[in-house]
Design an enzyme around this catalytic site. Structure first.
Site, PDB file in Angstrom:
ATOM      1  CD  GLN A   1      40.818  30.294  43.338  1.00  0.00           C
ATOM      2  OE1 GLN A   1      39.830  30.971  43.062  1.00  0.00           O
ATOM      3  NE2 GLN A   1      41.417  30.327  44.538  1.00  0.00           N
TER       4      GLN A   1
ATOM      5  CG  HIS B   1      36.567  30.730  39.039  1.00  0.00           C
ATOM      6  ND1 HIS B   1      36.516  30.392  40.373  1.00  0.00           N
ATOM      7  CD2 HIS B   1      37.495  31.709  38.945  1.00  0.00           C
ATOM      8  CE1 HIS B   1      37.356  31.146  41.061  1.00  0.00           C
ATOM      9  NE2 HIS B   1      37.971  31.950  40.207  1.00  0.00           N
TER      10      HIS B   1
ATOM     11  CD  GLU C   1      38.971  35.502  39.606  1.00  0.00           C
ATOM     12  OE1 GLU C   1      40.127  35.502  40.086  1.00  0.00           O
ATOM     13  OE2 GLU C   1      38.001  34.975  40.163  1.00  0.00           O
TER      14      GLU C   1
ATOM     15  CG  HIS D   1      43.293  31.692  38.905  1.00  0.00           C
ATOM     16  ND1 HIS D   1      42.201  31.093  38.302  1.00  0.00           N
ATOM     17  CD2 HIS D   1      42.792  32.401  39.949  1.00  0.00           C
ATOM     18  CE1 HIS D   1      41.106  31.433  38.943  1.00  0.00           C
ATOM     19  NE2 HIS D   1      41.428  32.222  39.951  1.00  0.00           N
TER      20      HIS D   1
ATOM     21  NE  ARG E   1      38.608  27.037  47.978  1.00  0.00           N
ATOM     22  CZ  ARG E   1      37.295  27.158  48.099  1.00  0.00           C
ATOM     23  NH1 ARG E   1      36.522  26.082  47.963  1.00  0.00           N
ATOM     24  NH2 ARG E   1      36.749  28.339  48.352  1.00  0.00           N
TER      25      ARG E   1
END
Length: 453
Positions: A97, A99, A134, A302, A321
């Site tokens: 995935q 982001h 994140e 990642h 994804r």
């Protein structure tokens, strides 16, 4: 101070035991993937005043909406609690995935809203209008795939794989791996067999990395990544993937020499026909010891493989994804958000004062993470820029803020509004013990606290 009642998401990749063992309780028998501590509308925590722990919980997003200026303080500029805290427990690999950036998230969310895509639709890409940088701090040994390796390193692994395929004449005739024995056997060419395709990837990646041109290297990485994940391509049916993994299983020496190829075989044990198995060869494989951390900016491809960790992110649930998942996969949209460049592993090394206090400061404006280890940090005051979410990860910890006190065991957490007194941290011991024993010292408390940087 508010005690948090935290929902646990039962995603299929979750561990059936990690969170239960962490909290010293019986397993539920279901996968437990993520414990959410935050105000994201997908699964807000319930908030209960520490002074009245038996009262009914109020969803944290509703509590914040009742007085955002007081509870969020300077974080009100984000229009929400800017971060989401999770305990992540991976029993099997998560999806490959990436982001989006903030601009991409806002544009994607607006487009799906305008198109009338229901918020709960399984094919929806953008659940909100926020980005999701994140970080994760390992609580147990924690394995991950994270960011593209150099083209030369990835090309070397594909070259080893091509050699394995060329040395396996006994592969099934219908696997597509039979190459013949002529002078062109094993060389790159039309991708009519996985052996030719893999040899072509090796040649493409190694060639792009020789000239020191980041653009050429990125283009080669992008082409291999997208060919592997092409839903109309040769890898999509899974036959090639299964046959390649079967060939690798016959080459233990190669697996001992090449961690990425060994990782691919391990992932195939969970997703035996998924092209994401081969995508893993493009990515850094890393193993974090407890206490180590990585941070992941937008566009970083990642996949976490296994382990328990504290995960903190901007308050978003936007995930594009590319494989290793039964959920919606949108390769064209994923391609738009991925940064196709080789990067070093983005470790996040904490600052330490040498007295049980560590601060992780990833390059994001939404959060920083403090870790306090007791008894060394006994009596320490939490940094409190804006609101704070704090979670105990070992032993028992007592937090005091003004008249409020909360005692936390592993997995228990609190929310402190920006207008509250700064909280101090203490080691908590069983009520019937005045002095800690050696056993208590072994179970000394650890608290993670998240606030603005």
């Amino acid at each position: 101070m508010y005690l948090l009642r935290t929902p646990i998401r039962d995603y299929a990749w979750g561990s059936a035991t990690l969170l239960a063992e962490f909290q010293d309780r019986a397993p539920t028998g279901r996968p437990e993937a993520e414990m959410w501590m935050g105000a994201h509308p997908s699964a807000p925590a319930g908030a209960v005043p520490a002074s009245d722990p038996e009262s009914l919980p109020v969803p944290l997003d509703e509590l914040l909406a009742s007085d955002p200026e007081a509870l969020l303080g300077e974080a009100a500029r984000f229009g929400r609690l800017p971060y989401l805290v999770k305990l992540l427990a991976a029993g099997r690999p998560l999806s490959i995935q990436a982001h989006p950036t903030l601009d991409q998230a806002q544009a994607g969310f607006a487009a799906e809203e305008a198109g009338g895509v229901p918020a709960s639709a399984p094919h929806r890409n953008y659940k909100d209008d926020n980005h999701k940088p994140e970080m994760v701090v390992a609580l147990t040994p924690f394995a991950a795939l994270c960011g593209f390796r150099s083209a030369v390193d990835a090309g070397t692994s594909f070259s080893r794989l091509a050699a394995v395929l060329a040395e396996n004449p006994e592969l099934p005739e219908d696997s597509g791996l039979s190459q013949g024995s002529g002078p062109d056997a094993g060389r790159s060419g039309p991708a009519d067999t996985p052996a030719r395709a893999v040899a072509g990837y090796a040649e493409r990646l190694l060639g792009s990395g020789d000239g020191g041109d980041p653009a050429a290297e990125g283009a080669a990485i992008e082409s291999v990544f997208c060919e592997l994940l092409d839903p109309a391509g040769n890898w999509a049916s899974g036959t090639w993937v299964a046959a390649v993994v079967a060939a690798l299983a016959k080459a233990p020496r190669v697996l001992d020499e090449d961690l990425n190829l060994a990782t691919a075989v391990g992932i195939a044990g969970h997703y035996p026909r998924d092209p994401g198995v081969l995508v893993s060869v493009l990515l850094h494989r890393l193993d974090l010891a407890p206490g180590q951390a990585i941070h992941l900016p937008a566009g970083n491809v990642h996949a976490y493989l296994y382990g328990l960790g504290v995960e903190v992110m901007a308050a978003s649930d936007n995930v594009l994804r590319g494989g290793l998942t039964p959920k919606h996969v949108d390769i064209p949209e994923l391609r738009e958000v991925v940064a196709f460049e080789s990067v070093p592993v983005p470790y996040c090394t904490p600052l330490s004062d040498g007295a049980g206090h560590l601060v992780f400061r990833p390059p994001f404006e939404e959060f920083q993470v403090e870790r306090l280890d007791l008894p060394a940090a006994e009596g320490r005051t939490l940094t409190a820029r804006g609101p704070v979410i704090a979670v105990c990860t070992a032993g028992r910890v007592r937090l005091s803020a003004g008249p409020d006190t909360a005692e936390l065991a592993p997995g228990e957490s609190v929310f402190l509004g920006a207008d509250e007194p700064a909280a101090t941290v203490h080691q908590a011991h069983p009520a019937d013990q005045t002095h800690p024993t050696d056993q208590d010292e072994a179970a000394a408390g650890t608290l993670f606290a998240v606030t603005l940087p």
